[in-house]
Design an enzyme around this catalytic site. Structure first.
Site, PDB file in Angstrom:
ATOM      1  N   ASP A  33       0.850  -1.198   0.000  1.00 18.29           N
ATOM      2  CA  ASP A  33       0.000   0.000   0.000  1.00 18.29           C
ATOM      3  C   ASP A  33       0.888   1.251   0.000  1.00 18.29           C
ATOM      4  O   ASP A  33       1.948   1.261   0.616  1.00 18.29           O
ATOM      5  CB  ASP A  33      -0.889   0.001   1.259  1.00 18.29           C
ATOM      6  CG  ASP A  33      -2.163   0.798   1.056  1.00 18.29           C
ATOM      7  OD1 ASP A  33      -3.255   0.212   1.067  1.00 18.29           O
ATOM      8  OD2 ASP A  33      -2.064   2.040   0.878  1.00 18.29           O
ATOM      9  N   TYR A 145     -11.185   7.597 -13.253  1.00 20.09           N
ATOM     10  CA  TYR A 145     -11.546   6.375 -12.512  1.00 20.09           C
ATOM     11  C   TYR A 145     -12.327   5.412 -13.406  1.00 20.09           C
ATOM     12  O   TYR A 145     -11.955   4.250 -13.546  1.00 20.09           O
ATOM     13  CB  TYR A 145     -12.361   6.771 -11.290  1.00 20.09           C
ATOM     14  CG  TYR A 145     -12.716   5.624 -10.371  1.00 20.09           C
ATOM     15  CD1 TYR A 145     -11.764   5.075  -9.513  1.00 20.09           C
ATOM     16  CD2 TYR A 145     -14.008   5.102 -10.336  1.00 20.09           C
ATOM     17  CE1 TYR A 145     -12.094   4.036  -8.649  1.00 20.09           C
ATOM     18  CE2 TYR A 145     -14.343   4.063  -9.475  1.00 20.09           C
ATOM     19  CZ  TYR A 145     -13.389   3.530  -8.635  1.00 20.09           C
ATOM     20  OH  TYR A 145     -13.723   2.502  -7.785  1.00 20.09           O
ATOM     21  N   LYS A 149     -10.662   2.133 -14.851  1.00 17.89           N
ATOM     22  CA  LYS A 149     -11.090   0.772 -14.501  1.00 17.89           C
ATOM     23  C   LYS A 149     -11.482  -0.016 -15.747  1.00 17.89           C
ATOM     24  O   LYS A 149     -11.341  -1.241 -15.786  1.00 17.89           O
ATOM     25  CB  LYS A 149     -12.269   0.831 -13.527  1.00 17.89           C
ATOM     26  CG  LYS A 149     -11.894   1.318 -12.139  1.00 17.89           C
ATOM     27  CD  LYS A 149     -11.167   0.248 -11.340  1.00 17.89           C
ATOM     28  CE  LYS A 149     -10.910   0.702  -9.905  1.00 17.89           C
ATOM     29  NZ  LYS A 149     -10.257  -0.321  -9.087  1.00 17.89           N
TER      30      LYS A 149
HETATM   31  P1  NAD Z   1      -9.860   2.800  -0.268  1.00 14.88           P
HETATM   32  O1  NAD Z   1      -9.522   4.128  -0.838  1.00 14.88           O
HETATM   33  O2  NAD Z   1     -10.264   2.726   1.168  1.00 14.88           O
HETATM   34  O3  NAD Z   1      -8.644   1.787  -0.470  1.00 14.88           O
HETATM   35  C1  NAD Z   1      -7.755   1.838  -1.550  1.00 14.88           C
HETATM   36  C2  NAD Z   1      -6.368   1.480  -1.042  1.00 14.88           C
HETATM   37  O4  NAD Z   1      -5.442   1.478  -2.131  1.00 14.88           O
HETATM   38  C3  NAD Z   1      -5.814   2.475  -0.021  1.00 14.88           C
HETATM   39  O5  NAD Z   1      -5.227   1.785   1.055  1.00 14.88           O
HETATM   40  C4  NAD Z   1      -4.781   3.263  -0.810  1.00 14.88           C
HETATM   41  O6  NAD Z   1      -3.776   3.824   0.003  1.00 14.88           O
HETATM   42  C5  NAD Z   1      -4.257   2.200  -1.765  1.00 14.88           C
HETATM   43  N1  NAD Z   1      -3.669   2.700  -3.013  1.00 14.88           N
HETATM   44  C6  NAD Z   1      -4.204   3.609  -3.880  1.00 14.88           C
HETATM   45  N2  NAD Z   1      -3.374   3.791  -4.931  1.00 14.88           N
HETATM   46  C7  NAD Z   1      -2.306   2.962  -4.721  1.00 14.88           C
HETATM   47  C8  NAD Z   1      -1.114   2.702  -5.442  1.00 14.88           C
HETATM   48  N3  NAD Z   1      -0.855   3.311  -6.617  1.00 14.88           N
HETATM   49  N4  NAD Z   1      -0.219   1.811  -4.946  1.00 14.88           N
HETATM   50  C9  NAD Z   1      -0.459   1.189  -3.765  1.00 14.88           C
HETATM   51  N5  NAD Z   1      -1.571   1.402  -3.034  1.00 14.88           N
HETATM   52  C10 NAD Z   1      -2.486   2.283  -3.499  1.00 14.88           C
HETATM   53  O7  NAD Z   1     -10.996   2.188  -1.198  1.00 14.88           O
HETATM   54  P2  NAD Z   1     -11.862   0.840  -1.081  1.00 14.88           P
HETATM   55  O8  NAD Z   1     -13.278   1.232  -0.965  1.00 14.88           O
HETATM   56  O9  NAD Z   1     -11.268  -0.078  -0.078  1.00 14.88           O
HETATM   57  O10 NAD Z   1     -11.651   0.239  -2.534  1.00 14.88           O
HETATM   58  C11 NAD Z   1     -10.769  -0.853  -2.795  1.00 14.88           C
HETATM   59  C12 NAD Z   1     -10.859  -1.233  -4.267  1.00 14.88           C
HETATM   60  O11 NAD Z   1     -12.195  -1.623  -4.591  1.00 14.88           O
HETATM   61  C13 NAD Z   1     -10.498  -0.093  -5.232  1.00 14.88           C
HETATM   62  O12 NAD Z   1      -9.779  -0.627  -6.312  1.00 14.88           O
HETATM   63  C14 NAD Z   1     -11.833   0.424  -5.679  1.00 14.88           C
HETATM   64  O13 NAD Z   1     -11.770   1.015  -6.952  1.00 14.88           O
HETATM   65  C15 NAD Z   1     -12.671  -0.843  -5.677  1.00 14.88           C
HETATM   66  N6  NAD Z   1     -14.106  -0.531  -5.525  1.00 14.88           N
HETATM   67  C16 NAD Z   1     -14.616  -0.146  -4.324  1.00 14.88           C
HETATM   68  C17 NAD Z   1     -15.971   0.167  -4.222  1.00 14.88           C
HETATM   69  C18 NAD Z   1     -16.602   0.552  -2.915  1.00 14.88           C
HETATM   70  O14 NAD Z   1     -17.805   0.834  -2.905  1.00 14.88           O
HETATM   71  N7  NAD Z   1     -15.930   0.571  -1.792  1.00 14.88           N
HETATM   72  C19 NAD Z   1     -16.785   0.107  -5.362  1.00 14.88           C
HETATM   73  C20 NAD Z   1     -16.213  -0.258  -6.575  1.00 14.88           C
HETATM   74  C21 NAD Z   1     -14.881  -0.595  -6.647  1.00 14.88           C
END
Ligand code: NAD
Ligand code: UDP
Length: 311
Positions: A33, A145, A149
């Protein structure tokens, strides 16, 4: 025998729950991370586990480690954060994805990509099935985004066709729960924090836009089921198909928190999807996927988390 599993973005909201589950199932977990939106606090309690390892690293840069499975969760998910440095969001989804697919290719490990309902954009089909190709603006404020994706899905399937990489692709719909950052900026955490502080609830638009909110435990069960499913690459929708207006969400949160907050209307951001609900038929058929938490039950758990978090 447990596997050695890499979780990118493992210090974030969903990644931290996934880390805990996979450790409890007897695996070794390596979290990578860059702490852009993630927090050490989310995984602090795992640090003393000898099967757990934490690496500060940005997936935009190459990573050489040996693993059996990769969950690629790294990417800021809240519009506020993914728009803060839009170019970095694109790089995470393109360069980061290529790096992780390269790692999967070299180590012959299976890789699961956390894609999103945002690939459907502002949908013209409702509810959204995996066969729907979407309605996405290529040049708007959400494009870093949404299009990011979409290209990461393309990369997964091209690495599969060209290099036989063992891919799994899930499309996650709005998920909420404990470990969300109070400053995350997404609707459930914003409304709960505002309600607990008796501040105005920031309603974008008239609140008639809809979302379908999934409690994180349900989602994580679906994610792990998909990773371990043979002969099915996806993409597959994961979430909860109970649909609510954003206004109904606000009213429910005000009621559950006994809050004095009033609703404050603000302009709807551009390209904000007007409706969203997953068709979960494929997940049910292929993964036997079921969601167990009605919105109220999930909200109660999330509210008690934020009560402690913002004290
Ligand atoms: P979040 O922002 O809480 O977690 C994302 C994590 O990725 C964070 O810990 C951040 O520090 C890390 N990160 C970001 N860019 C990075 C990089 N370049 N290198 C290393 N680490 C990096 O978000 P989340 O809700 O936990 O989402 C997790 C995944 O699920 C994401 O890929 C997001 O697009 C996908 N997603 C989430 C949702 C939702 O509703 N929560 C919906 C659709 C997709
Ligand atoms: N939203 C809102 N107030 C907020 C944050 C979000 O009204 O403080 C709205 C937002 O405009 C959108 C919905 O809630 O219509 C869901 O927003 P979120 O950022 O959680 O996720 P996404 O739009 O990516 O589904």
């Amino acid at each position: 025998m447990g596997k050695r599993i890499l979780i990118t973005g493992g210090a974030g909201f969903i990644g931290s729950h996934l880390s805990e589950k996979l450790l409890n199932e007897g695996n070794e977990v390596i979290v990578v991370d860059n702490f852009f939106t993630g927090r050490k606090k989310n995984i602090e309690h795992l640090l003393s586990n000898t099967n757990f390892e934490l690496i500060r690293h940005d997936i935009i840069d190459e990573l050489r480690i040996e693993v059996d499975q990769i969950y690629n969760m790294a990417c800021p998910a809240s519009p506020v954060h993914y728009q803060y440095n839009a170019i970095s969001t694109v790089k995470t989804n393109v360069l980061g994805m290529i790096n992780m697919l390269g790692l999967a290719k070299r180590t012959k490990s299976r890789i699961l990509q956390a894609s999103t309902s945002e690939v459907y954009g502002n949908p013209l089909e409702h509810p959204q099935k995996e066969t729907y190709w979407g309605n996405v603006n290529t040049i708007g404020i959400r494009s870093c985004y949404d299009e990011g994706k979409r290209i990461s899905e393309t990369l997964c399937f091209d690495y599969h066709r060209q290099h036989q990489v063992d891919i799994r692709v899930i499309r996650i719909f709005n998920t909420y729960g404990p470990n969300m950052n109070p400053d995350d900026g997404r609707v459930v955490s914003n409304f709960i924090v505002q309600a607990l502080k008796n501040q105005n609830i920031t309603m974008f638009g008239d609140g008639s836009q809809t979302r379908s909110f999934c409690y994180v435990d349900d989602l994580v069960n679906g994610i792990v089921a998909m990773m371990n499913k043979e002969d099915f690459l996806g993409p597959v929708n994961l979430g909860n198909s109970d649909e609510f207006t954003v206004k109904a969400l606000a009213e429910k949160i005000i009621e559950l928190t006994n809050s004095k907050s009033k609703i404050e209307y603000r302009p709807l951001p551009s390209d904000d999807p007007l409706m969203r609900r997953p068709d979960l038929t494929l997940a049910q058929e292929k993964l036997n996927y079921k969601f167990n938490y009605p919105l109220v039950d999930g909200l109660k758990k999330t509210i008690s988390y934020f009560e402690k978090e913002i004290k």
